[in-house]
Design a protein around this motif. Structure first.
Motif, PDB file in Angstrom:
ATOM      1  N   MET A 183       1.009  -1.456  -0.280  1.00 27.76           N
ATOM      2  CA  MET A 183      -0.166  -0.189  -0.279  1.00 27.76           C
ATOM      3  C   MET A 183       1.240   1.143   0.250  1.00 27.76           C
ATOM      4  SD  MET A 183      -3.288  -0.976  -0.423  1.00 27.76           S
ATOM      5  CE  MET A 183      -2.317  -2.653  -1.161  1.00 27.76           C
ATOM      6  N   ILE A 184       2.246   1.422   0.044  1.00 22.26           N
ATOM      7  CA  ILE A 184       2.839   2.509  -0.057  1.00 22.26           C
ATOM      8  C   ILE A 184       3.278   2.432  -1.048  1.00 22.26           C
ATOM      9  CG2 ILE A 184       5.400   3.072   0.804  1.00 22.26           C
ATOM     10  CD1 ILE A 184       5.877   1.146   2.754  1.00 22.26           C
ATOM     11  N   GLY A 185       2.867   3.706  -1.121  1.00 21.13           N
ATOM     12  CA  GLY A 185       2.939   4.811  -2.363  1.00 21.13           C
ATOM     13  C   GLY A 185       1.680   5.583  -3.248  1.00 21.13           C
ATOM     14  N   VAL A 186       1.603   5.989  -3.841  1.00 17.51           N
ATOM     15  CA  VAL A 186       0.712   7.226  -4.557  1.00 17.51           C
ATOM     16  C   VAL A 186      -0.263   6.353  -4.875  1.00 17.51           C
ATOM     17  CG1 VAL A 186      -0.200   8.865  -6.199  1.00 17.51           C
ATOM     18  CG2 VAL A 186       2.452   8.823  -4.713  1.00 17.51           C
ATOM     19  N   ASP A 187      -1.568   6.696  -4.519  1.00 15.03           N
ATOM     20  CA  ASP A 187      -2.141   5.906  -4.340  1.00 15.03           C
ATOM     21  C   ASP A 187      -3.035   6.038  -5.558  1.00 15.03           C
ATOM     22  OD1 ASP A 187      -5.766   4.471  -4.865  1.00 15.03           O
ATOM     23  OD2 ASP A 187      -5.899   5.487  -2.708  1.00 15.03           O
ATOM     24  N   GLY A 188      -3.345   5.033  -7.179  1.00 12.32           N
ATOM     25  CA  GLY A 188      -3.699   5.062  -8.332  1.00 12.32           C
ATOM     26  C   GLY A 188      -5.078   5.772  -8.731  1.00 12.32           C
ATOM     27  N   GLN A 189      -5.572   4.981  -7.608  1.00 11.22           N
ATOM     28  CA  GLN A 189      -7.286   6.067  -7.877  1.00 11.22           C
ATOM     29  C   GLN A 189      -6.767   7.656  -8.079  1.00 11.22           C
ATOM     30  OE1 GLN A 189     -10.081   3.244  -7.555  1.00 11.22           O
ATOM     31  NE2 GLN A 189     -12.023   4.217  -7.660  1.00 11.22           N
ATOM     32  N   THR A 190      -6.575   7.450  -6.484  1.00 14.70           N
ATOM     33  CA  THR A 190      -7.302   8.695  -6.214  1.00 14.70           C
ATOM     34  C   THR A 190      -5.636  10.263  -6.602  1.00 14.70           C
ATOM     35  OG1 THR A 190      -6.318   9.043  -4.091  1.00 14.70           O
ATOM     36  CG2 THR A 190      -8.742   7.767  -4.455  1.00 14.70           C
ATOM     37  N   GLY A 191      -4.559   9.729  -6.461  1.00 13.61           N
ATOM     38  CA  GLY A 191      -3.129  10.352  -6.368  1.00 13.61           C
ATOM     39  C   GLY A 191      -3.149  11.169  -5.031  1.00 13.61           C
ATOM     40  N   VAL A 192      -3.065  10.197  -4.279  1.00 10.43           N
ATOM     41  CA  VAL A 192      -2.936  10.739  -2.550  1.00 10.43           C
ATOM     42  C   VAL A 192      -1.846   9.612  -2.098  1.00 10.43           C
ATOM     43  CG1 VAL A 192      -3.924  10.301  -0.532  1.00 10.43           C
ATOM     44  CG2 VAL A 192      -5.166  11.178  -1.973  1.00 10.43           C
ATOM     45  N   PRO A 193      -0.638  10.306  -1.947  1.00 11.73           N
ATOM     46  CA  PRO A 193       0.162   9.636  -0.994  1.00 11.73           C
ATOM     47  C   PRO A 193      -0.350   9.104   0.059  1.00 11.73           C
ATOM     48  CG  PRO A 193       1.159  11.598  -1.442  1.00 11.73           C
ATOM     49  CD  PRO A 193       0.076  11.920  -1.569  1.00 11.73           C
ATOM     50  N   ARG A 194       0.266   7.675   0.140  1.00 17.79           N
ATOM     51  CA  ARG A 194       0.058   6.740   1.047  1.00 17.79           C
ATOM     52  C   ARG A 194       1.100   5.803   2.064  1.00 17.79           C
ATOM     53  NH1 ARG A 194      -4.945   2.838  -1.236  1.00 17.79           N
ATOM     54  NH2 ARG A 194      -2.197   1.796  -2.726  1.00 17.79           N
ATOM     55  N   PHE A 195       1.268   6.665   3.055  1.00 13.88           N
ATOM     56  CA  PHE A 195       2.453   6.103   4.267  1.00 13.88           C
ATOM     57  C   PHE A 195       3.493   6.005   3.877  1.00 13.88           C
ATOM     58  CE2 PHE A 195      -0.937   2.204   3.963  1.00 13.88           C
ATOM     59  CZ  PHE A 195      -1.661   2.796   5.499  1.00 13.88           C
ATOM     60  N   PHE A 197       5.496   9.446   4.473  1.00 17.63           N
ATOM     61  CA  PHE A 197       6.019   9.381   5.216  1.00 17.63           C
ATOM     62  C   PHE A 197       7.133  11.147   4.583  1.00 17.63           C
ATOM     63  CE2 PHE A 197       5.685   5.837   6.846  1.00 17.63           C
ATOM     64  CZ  PHE A 197       5.244   4.889   7.951  1.00 17.63           C
ATOM     65  N   GLY A 198       6.063  11.399   3.612  1.00 15.71           N
ATOM     66  CA  GLY A 198       6.905  12.422   3.023  1.00 15.71           C
ATOM     67  C   GLY A 198       7.878  12.251   1.835  1.00 15.71           C
ATOM     68  N   MET A 199       8.139  11.640   2.304  1.00 15.10           N
ATOM     69  CA  MET A 199       9.515  10.259   1.661  1.00 15.10           C
ATOM     70  C   MET A 199       9.332  10.526  -0.123  1.00 15.10           C
ATOM     71  SD  MET A 199      11.348   8.305   3.683  1.00 15.10           S
ATOM     72  CE  MET A 199      11.578   8.238   5.216  1.00 15.10           C
ATOM     73  N   VAL A 200       9.775  11.746  -1.069  1.00 12.26           N
ATOM     74  CA  VAL A 200       9.275  11.658  -2.417  1.00 12.26           C
ATOM     75  C   VAL A 200       9.952  10.044  -2.633  1.00 12.26           C
ATOM     76  CG1 VAL A 200      10.186  12.591  -4.329  1.00 12.26           C
ATOM     77  CG2 VAL A 200      10.065  13.328  -2.896  1.00 12.26           C
ATOM     78  N   HIS A 201      10.970   9.323  -2.468  1.00 12.77           N
ATOM     79  CA  HIS A 201      11.487   7.833  -3.156  1.00 12.77           C
ATOM     80  C   HIS A 201      10.354   6.676  -2.607  1.00 12.77           C
ATOM     81  CE1 HIS A 201      15.891   9.569  -3.285  1.00 12.77           C
ATOM     82  NE2 HIS A 201      15.563  10.112  -1.816  1.00 12.77           N
ATOM     83  N   LEU A 202       9.498   7.120  -1.390  1.00  8.25           N
ATOM     84  CA  LEU A 202       8.163   5.952  -1.605  1.00  8.25           C
ATOM     85  C   LEU A 202       7.311   6.257  -2.331  1.00  8.25           C
ATOM     86  CD1 LEU A 202       9.046   5.510   2.070  1.00  8.25           C
ATOM     87  CD2 LEU A 202       9.398   3.434   0.306  1.00  8.25           C
ATOM     88  N   TYR A 203       7.553   7.486  -3.252  1.00  9.02           N
ATOM     89  CA  TYR A 203       5.720   8.049  -4.127  1.00  9.02           C
ATOM     90  C   TYR A 203       5.372   6.544  -5.375  1.00  9.02           C
ATOM     91  CZ  TYR A 203       4.938  12.582  -2.251  1.00  9.02           C
ATOM     92  OH  TYR A 203       4.585  13.944  -1.216  1.00  9.02           O
ATOM     93  N   ASP A 204       6.635   6.478  -5.598  1.00  6.50           N
ATOM     94  CA  ASP A 204       6.525   4.946  -6.631  1.00  6.50           C
ATOM     95  C   ASP A 204       6.541   3.810  -6.026  1.00  6.50           C
ATOM     96  OD1 ASP A 204       6.557   6.649  -8.788  1.00  6.50           O
ATOM     97  OD2 ASP A 204       8.553   6.306  -8.734  1.00  6.50           O
ATOM     98  N   GLY A 205       5.902   3.393  -4.317  1.00  4.41           N
ATOM     99  CA  GLY A 205       6.126   2.320  -3.697  1.00  4.41           C
ATOM    100  C   GLY A 205       7.268   1.864  -2.979  1.00  4.41           C
ATOM    101  N   VAL A 206       7.480   0.417  -3.009  1.00  3.14           N
ATOM    102  CA  VAL A 206       8.754  -0.072  -2.616  1.00  3.14           C
ATOM    103  C   VAL A 206       8.872  -0.994  -3.400  1.00  3.14           C
ATOM    104  CG1 VAL A 206       9.588  -2.091  -1.015  1.00  3.14           C
ATOM    105  CG2 VAL A 206       8.696  -0.098  -0.676  1.00  3.14           C
ATOM    106  N   ASN A 207      10.323  -0.679  -4.410  1.00  4.80           N
ATOM    107  CA  ASN A 207      10.489  -1.391  -5.385  1.00  4.80           C
ATOM    108  C   ASN A 207      11.079  -2.905  -4.729  1.00  4.80           C
ATOM    109  OD1 ASN A 207      12.553  -3.274  -7.248  1.00  4.80           O
ATOM    110  ND2 ASN A 207      13.219  -1.606  -8.195  1.00  4.80           N
ATOM    111  N   PHE A 208       9.641  -4.335  -5.848  1.00  5.80           N
ATOM    112  CA  PHE A 208       9.990  -5.153  -5.339  1.00  5.80           C
ATOM    113  C   PHE A 208      11.115  -6.548  -5.366  1.00  5.80           C
ATOM    114  CE2 PHE A 208       6.833  -4.999  -8.297  1.00  5.80           C
ATOM    115  CZ  PHE A 208       7.965  -5.046  -9.514  1.00  5.80           C
ATOM    116  N   LEU A 209      11.851  -6.089  -6.237  1.00  6.82           N
ATOM    117  CA  LEU A 209      13.626  -6.493  -6.233  1.00  6.82           C
ATOM    118  C   LEU A 209      14.156  -6.207  -5.344  1.00  6.82           C
ATOM    119  CD1 LEU A 209      13.939  -5.595  -9.753  1.00  6.82           C
ATOM    120  CD2 LEU A 209      12.538  -7.896  -9.046  1.00  6.82           C
ATOM    121  N   VAL A 210      14.003  -4.942  -4.314  1.00  9.74           N
ATOM    122  CA  VAL A 210      14.104  -4.752  -3.543  1.00  9.74           C
ATOM    123  C   VAL A 210      14.472  -5.371  -2.413  1.00  9.74           C
ATOM    124  CG1 VAL A 210      15.344  -2.660  -1.996  1.00  9.74           C
ATOM    125  CG2 VAL A 210      15.260  -2.112  -3.605  1.00  9.74           C
ATOM    126  N   ALA A 211      13.088  -4.858  -2.139  1.00 11.95           N
ATOM    127  CA  ALA A 211      12.528  -6.499  -0.844  1.00 11.95           C
ATOM    128  C   ALA A 211      12.770  -7.664  -0.723  1.00 11.95           C
ATOM    129  CB  ALA A 211      10.739  -5.885  -1.171  1.00 11.95           C
TER     130      ALA A 211
END
Length: 510
Positions: A183-195, A197-211
Motif C-alpha cells: 500500500m506504500i506509494g501514491v494511490d493509483g485511483q485518487t493520487g493521494v500518497p499513502r504511508f 511519510f513525506g519521502m519522495v522516494h516512496l511515492y512509487d512504492g517499494v521496489n519489490f526486487l529490493v524487498a
C-alpha cells in the motif's frame, strides 16, 4: 499441434549461443546453491536477480538464467540431504529419511544417482505438463473478471499456511504485512500518497526486487553473522561411484512416475509448492509400497519418491505463475517479480503478447533438464566438495552481489538503505519463525488485488455481493475457505506423522 508449433519456435529462441550459455551457467550455479544448506532456490534466484539486471539481459535471457538456477537448486538440494543429513532446502527434508541411511550403509553414490534420475524424471514430465496445461488454463483465465481475480488472489493467500509454514496465524500475519507494504506509494485511483511519510522516494512504492533481495539474501547473511558460522560443515565427504544398477532403477520407476504426478498437482495449487509435493509423494509411496517396513531404513524408493515429487512440483508451480499471474511457490513469486520489473505481466495475455518469452523459457527448461542430468551424475562428487566451502568466504560474496546488484539497477543509495531494512526485517521474521513467502506475495500481488477489488465494486456501484456473482467466483471462495481451514484441522496430525517418520528413521532434522 499449435502447442507443438509454438514449442518449436521456443526452441529456435532458446538455442542461441547466449541463451545456451546462460542455461549452462544457471544450472551450474543452481546446483551449487541447492547443495549448500540453508540457501535453497528462493535465495539462489534472489541473489542472482541483481546480477541479471547488471548484465543488461533481456526478458528471455534473464528468465532462462534464473529458471535454470531454480531447476538446478531443486536438483542440488538432495546432495547435502543424502551425504550430511542436512537438507539443502525445505523440500529436501523428506530425502533425508532414506537418503542418509543409504549413505551410512555405503550406498551414497547409488542414492545420489537415483535421486538425480528421479529429479530428471519429475522435472521433465512436469515441463511437458506445463506445455499442455498452461495454454488450457489461459483459456479458463479469459473467463475471469475483477471479482474472480480478487477471489483467486484470496485463494493464493489462504493456502499459504499449509504444512510448509509454521502455522496459519503466522502465515496470515506475514501476508498482512506484505499487503501493508504494497500500500506504500501514491494511490493509483485518487493520487493521494499513502504511508510515504513525506519521502519522495516512496511515492512509487517499494521496489519489490529490493524487498526480495533484502528478505532472502541479506537476511541469510545476518543469520550467519548471528551464529558466527556455528553450522559450518567440516570434514570429508565420501561418495563412491555415483551409479545405480538397471534393476534398482526399474525397481524405483513406478515410485518416480506416481510421485511425479502427485508433485505436479501439488505444484499447480497456488501457494502449495515443492514442500507439499515432496511430503505427499513420500507419504503416498510409503502407504502404497512399504509392505516390508523398509522406508526410513534406506529404501531407494524413499529417495526416488520425494525427489521426483519436489522437482515435479517446481515445474508445476510455473503453471499458475505464467497462466494466471499467481505464483505457485516462493521461488515463482521471485520470478514473478522479475517479469513485473521487466514490464511483462503474467496471465492470460502473456502467451499472445510475449510468445517468444514464454515459449523460449519453456524450451530452455527442457534444455536445462538435460544439462542438469549430464552434470549431476558424473560431477556430483565435485558438487559435494562445495559443501566444504567455509561460510565466512561465501556470505561476504552474497552480500557483495546484493549491494552491487541493487545499486546497479537504479543507481540509488536509498534502495540500498531499503534493502538493509528488509534484510533486518527478514532476520527478525526468521527468528520468530514467520514465513517470508507470504510477505513477498503480499508485496507482489497487493496492488493487483486492491485494483481488482476496487474495479469490481465500482462496476457494481459498491455492492459487495458482486464478489459472489458468478459460479467461478463462488467456487474460488469455497476453495479459499477450505484451503485456510483444512491445514488447521489436519496440520498437527500431518506434522506429528512427519516427526514420527523422522524418529523411526533416527534422522530427526531440526
Amino acid at each position: 499441434m499449435d502447442v507443438l508449433t509454438s514449442l518449436g519456435h521456443g526452441f529456435a529462441v532458446a538455442i542461441t549461443f547466449e541463451n545456451l550459455g546462460l542455461a549452462l551457467i544457471g544450472c551450474l550455479l543452481g546446483t551449487i546453491i541447492g547443495a549448500l544448506p540453508g540457501l535453497g532456490p528462493s535465495n539462489g534466484v534472489a541473489i542472482l536477480i541483481p546480477l541479471s539486471f547488471s548484465l543488461g539481459l533481456d526478458a528471455t535471457a534473464a528468465l532462462i538464467l534464473l529458471t535454470s538456477v531454480y531447476y538446478g537448486a531443486m536438483y542440488g538440494g538432495r546432495i547435502s540431504s543424502i551425504l550430511l543429513n542436512i537438507p539443502g532446502d525445505e523440500p529436501a527434508v523428506m530425502t533425508t529419511l532414506d537418503g542418509y541411511p543409504m549413505a551410512r550403509a555405503g550406498k551414497a553414490g547409488e542414492a545420489l544417482a537415483i535421486s538425480g534420475i528421479a529429479s530428471f524424471v519429475g522435472s521433465f514430465v512436469a515441463t511437458w505438463g506445463l506445455v499442455f496445461l498452461a495454454p488450457q488454463l489461459v483459456k479458463v483465465a479469459l473467463l475471469f473478471g475483477p471479482a474472480e481475480y480478487f477471489a483467486l488472489f484470496t485463494l493464493a493467500f489462504a493456502t499459504l499456511g499449509g504444512i510448509s509454514s509454521t502455522n496459519q496465524a503466522k502465515a496470515a500475519l506475514a501476508a498482512a504485512l506484505g499487503l501493508g507494504i504494497a500500500m506504500i506509494g501514491v494511490d493509483g485511483q485518487t493520487g493521494v500518497p499513502r504511508f510515504s511519510f513525506g519521502m519522495v522516494h516512496l511515492y512509487d512504492g517499494v521496489n519489490f526486487l529490493v524487498a526480495i533481495v533484502g528478505l532472502f539474501a541479506l537476511s541469510e547473511v545476518f543469520i550467519f553473522l548471528e551464529h558466527r558460522g556455528e553450522n559450518a560443515v567440516h570434514g570429508s565427504v565420501s561418495i563412491g561411484r555415483p551409479v545405480a544398477s538397471w534393476s534398482v532403477l526399474k525397481y524405483c520407476t513406478p515410485a518416480m512416475l506416481r510421485s511425479t504426478v502427485i508433485g505436479f498437482i501439488a505444484g499447480v495449487l497456488p501457494g502449495a509448492g515443492a514442500s507439499l509435493g515432496s511430503f505427499m509423494a513420500y507419504a503416498s509411496e510409503k502407504n502404497i509400497s512399504d509392505k516390508d517396513k523398509t522406508f526410513g531404513k534406506g529404501d531407494p524408493r524413499g529417495v526416488a519418491a520425494p525427489e521426483a515429487g519436489n522437482n515435479a512440483a517446481a515445474g508445476g508451480a510455473l503453471v499458475p505463475m505464467l497462466a494466471l499471474g499467481v505464483p505457485g511457490s516462493g521461488t515463482t513469486a521471485v520470478l514473478l517479480a522479475v517479469l513485473l520489473s521487466l514490464n511483462i505481466t503474467p496471465g492470460p495475455l502473456l502467451f499472445t503478447q510475449h510468445p517468444d518469452v514464454v515459449w523460449g523459457l519453456i524450451a530452455a527448461l527442457f534444455i536445462a533438464n538435460f544439462m542438469l542430468i549430464a552434470m549431476n551424475l558424473p560431477l556430483v562428487g565435485l558438487f559435494a566438495r562445495v559443501l566444504l566451502i567455509p561460510p565466512q568466504f561465501l556470505m561476504p560474496l552474497v552480500a557483495m552481489i546484493s549491494f552491487v546488484g541493487i545499486y546497479g539497477i537504479n543507481g540509488s543509495t536509498f534502495d540500498l538503505l531499503v534493502m538493509v531494512i528488509f534484510g533486518v526485517l527478514g532476520w527478525v521474521l526468521r527468528k520468530l519463525d514467520v514465513p517470508l513467502v507470504p510477505v513477498i506475495m503480499g508485496v507482489l500481488l497487493g496492488n493487483q488485488m486492491e485494483a481488482n477489488l476496487r474495479r469490481a465494486l465500482t462496476i457494481s456501484n459498491g455492492e459487495w455481493g458482486a464478489l459472489l456473482h458468478s459460479p467461478l467466483s463462488i467456487g474460488l471462495w469455497v476453495l479459499a475457505v477450505v484451503g485456510f481451514v483444512l491445514p488447521i484441522v489436519v496440520g498437527k496430525r500431518l506434522k506429528s506423522r512427519i516427526a514420527r517418520a523422522k524418529e523411526e528413521a533416527g534422522t530427526l532434522v531440526d
